[in-house]
Design a protein around this motif. Structure first.
Motif, short mmCIF file in Angstrom:
data_model
loop_
_atom_site.label_atom_id
_atom_site.label_comp_id
_atom_site.label_asym_id
_atom_site.label_seq_id
_atom_site.Cartn_x
_atom_site.Cartn_y
_atom_site.Cartn_z
N GLY A 9 0.59 -0.88 0.30
CA GLY A 9 -0.09 0.21 -0.14
C GLY A 9 0.56 0.85 0.07
O GLY A 9 2.11 1.30 0.57
N MET A 10 0.37 1.90 -0.42
CA MET A 10 0.67 3.19 -0.90
C MET A 10 0.13 4.14 1.01
O MET A 10 -1.01 4.50 0.45
CB MET A 10 1.01 4.36 -1.96
N GLN A 11 0.43 5.41 1.23
CA GLN A 11 -0.24 6.27 2.03
C GLN A 11 -0.44 7.74 1.63
O GLN A 11 -0.11 7.68 0.53
CB GLN A 11 0.86 6.81 3.07
N PHE A 40 -2.97 -1.34 -2.83
CA PHE A 40 -4.31 -0.64 -2.28
C PHE A 40 -3.71 1.56 -1.79
O PHE A 40 -2.43 1.25 -1.89
CB PHE A 40 -4.82 -1.07 -1.02
N ALA A 42 -4.08 4.03 1.11
CA ALA A 42 -3.96 3.79 2.85
C ALA A 42 -4.30 4.97 2.85
O ALA A 42 -3.89 5.77 2.87
CB ALA A 42 -2.60 3.88 3.37
N HIS A 45 -4.09 5.77 7.10
CA HIS A 45 -3.03 5.93 6.99
C HIS A 45 -2.19 7.38 6.79
O HIS A 45 -1.57 7.98 8.04
CB HIS A 45 -2.23 4.98 6.41
N TYR A 131 -0.42 3.22 14.60
CA TYR A 131 -0.05 2.80 12.87
C TYR A 131 0.14 1.30 12.21
O TYR A 131 0.06 1.30 11.18
CB TYR A 131 0.72 4.18 12.32
N GLN A 135 -1.73 -0.84 9.59
CA GLN A 135 -0.04 -1.89 8.70
C GLN A 135 -1.07 -2.71 8.55
O GLN A 135 -0.44 -3.74 7.66
CB GLN A 135 0.54 -0.78 9.05
N ASP A 138 -4.27 -4.62 7.99
CA ASP A 138 -3.77 -4.25 6.44
C ASP A 138 -3.85 -5.58 5.59
O ASP A 138 -3.48 -6.25 4.34
CB ASP A 138 -3.38 -3.03 5.70
N ILE A 139 -2.85 -6.16 6.09
CA ILE A 139 -1.17 -7.12 5.49
C ILE A 139 -1.92 -8.94 5.23
O ILE A 139 -2.76 -8.85 4.51
CB ILE A 139 -0.41 -7.06 6.09
N VAL A 147 5.13 -9.02 1.48
CA VAL A 147 4.72 -7.14 1.36
C VAL A 147 5.96 -6.80 0.85
O VAL A 147 7.35 -6.72 1.17
CB VAL A 147 4.60 -6.76 3.03
N VAL A 149 8.64 -3.55 0.32
CA VAL A 149 7.99 -2.68 1.18
C VAL A 149 10.29 -2.17 1.04
O VAL A 149 10.20 -3.38 0.19
CB VAL A 149 7.57 -2.75 2.51
N GLN A 153 10.37 -0.18 6.45
CA GLN A 153 9.21 -0.33 6.81
C GLN A 153 9.58 -1.28 7.69
O GLN A 153 8.09 -1.50 8.02
CB GLN A 153 8.34 -0.32 5.74
N HIS A 156 7.57 -1.98 10.64
CA HIS A 156 6.88 -2.51 10.78
C HIS A 156 6.42 -4.32 10.52
O HIS A 156 5.23 -4.04 10.97
CB HIS A 156 6.12 -1.83 9.72
#
Ligand code: TRP
Length: 338
Positions: A9-11, A40, A42, A45, A131, A135, A138-139, A147, A149, A153, A156
């Motif tokens: 995802g991207m914020q 997706f 975000a 976020h 946060y 996240q 989401d995953i 994922v 990234v 990241q 996270h």
């Protein structure tokens, strides 16, 4: 055999720039061939740091969506969606928040770092601390295996693995596989001033920039600061222009500009002209697609709506198992069933 699932995802907190494109989005596009991909935006976020002025989130969401498609994400192969259109993420976030120890969250390096960097904002909030929990939701709600990234990241991702493991352990369930980070081998893109390209440094080339703007931005880029006059010899390694050549230019061009810089046989303008041409070639097809898409906003919204619908179906299956594992009332179908 069914394909393994990838999710990223991207914020939605700013327009997509060349660094995001080269460093992430192009890789997402490539992964579509081998994996069952979920990508997706975000938007929730974005509220963790932008809650006081959320006015730009909608525009950022629209900019990301158009660029996702323009850069080659294919709605027929990938599930492309918007986080807030899949409320199951929020339900899972809530449930995961019950089992996540505070200490894990307080130890995440980005937590303290961002608070330091964004001093003007009050980030002593519940949502900002959580946060990584959001996240994680989401995953793991999609049972994603990989994922993709950036290295920043990874902490996270580690939390996501720990939370998934803790859930499975507490409820003697095998609901969540532990996701793995997929580090991209793409280089960090430097910005116009030689620092990492980032909207907060005001040194980015945006995909939404008109070609004239891109040309102007590159023409006025910083070069080797020691090369003040045309006749001065330079060190290409000290010029951010050369760093961008490494990404966008051929080997021959790289050698040509490096040699030309060291010997002062070429000036910075000539060097930049080659870069401008190559960046134009790289962005050309994306600009073309963007122009087509921008004139059909309904089509884009339709992609987001269909993708989110697909995502909701998968997420709801997971939530049904989660509710059962936690001893909650089974609510299959969610609000649709009411
Ligand atoms: N935190 C990510 C970033 O800033 C965005 C993000 C939100 C994300 N949820 C995600 C990335 C789930 C991967 C998977 O880039």
């Amino acid at each position: 055999m069914s394909k393994e699932r990838v999710l990223s995802g991207m914020q939605a907190s700013g327009k997509l720039h060349l660094g995001n494109l080269v460093g992430a989005l192009k890789n997402w596009v490539a992964l579509q061939d081998r994996y069952d991909c979920f990508y997706f935006i975000a938007d929730w976020h974005a509220l963790t740091t932008g809650y006081a002025d959320p006015s730009s989130i909608k525009d950022s969401t629209a900019d990301l969506l158009v660029n996702f498609i323009a850069a080659g994400l294919d709605p027929d192969r990938s599930t492309i969606f918007i986080q807030s259109m899949v409320p199951q993420h929020a339900e899972l976030h809530l449930l995961l928040s019950m089992i996540t120890p505070l200490g894990w969250l307080e130890r995440v390096p980005t937590y303290k770092e961002k608070q330091e960097q964004l001093k003007e904002k009050d980030l002593a909030t519940y949502g900002f601390l959580g946060y990584p929990v959001l996240q994680t939701a989401d995953i793991i709600i999609y049972g994603a295996k990989y994922v993709p990234v950036g290295i920043d990241q990874m902490p996270h991702l580690e939390i996501s693995r720990e939370i998934a493991r803790r859930f499975n352990h507490l409820y003697a369930a095998e609901v969540f596989p532990e996701p793995e980070g997929l580090l991209t081998e793409f280089p960090k893109v430097v910005g116009l001033d030689g620092r990492k390209m980032s909207k907060s440094y005001d040194n980015a080339v945006y995909l939404s920039d008109a070609p004239e703007i891109v040309e102007q931005k590159i023409r006025t880029m910083v070069t080797d600061p020691a090369r003040k006059r045309r006749t001065d010899k330079g060190d290409p390694e000290l010029s951010p222009v050369y760093q961008l050549h490494k990404i966008f230019s051929t080997k021959e061009e790289l050698e040509f500009v490096a040699h030309g810089c060291r010997t002062a046989e070429i000036g910075c303008i000539e060097c930049k002209k080659i870069l401008i041409k190559n960046v134009f070639d790289y962005l050309g097809p994306i600009w073309k697609k963007r122009n087509e898409l921008v004139s059909s906003p309904d089509m884009l919204m339709d992609i987001a709506r269909k993708g989110s619908e697909k995502a909701r179906a998968v997420a709801e299956e997971t939530m049904d198992r989660v509710r059962k594992s936690m001893g909650l009332v089974s609510n299959k179908g969610g609000r649709d069933a009411v």
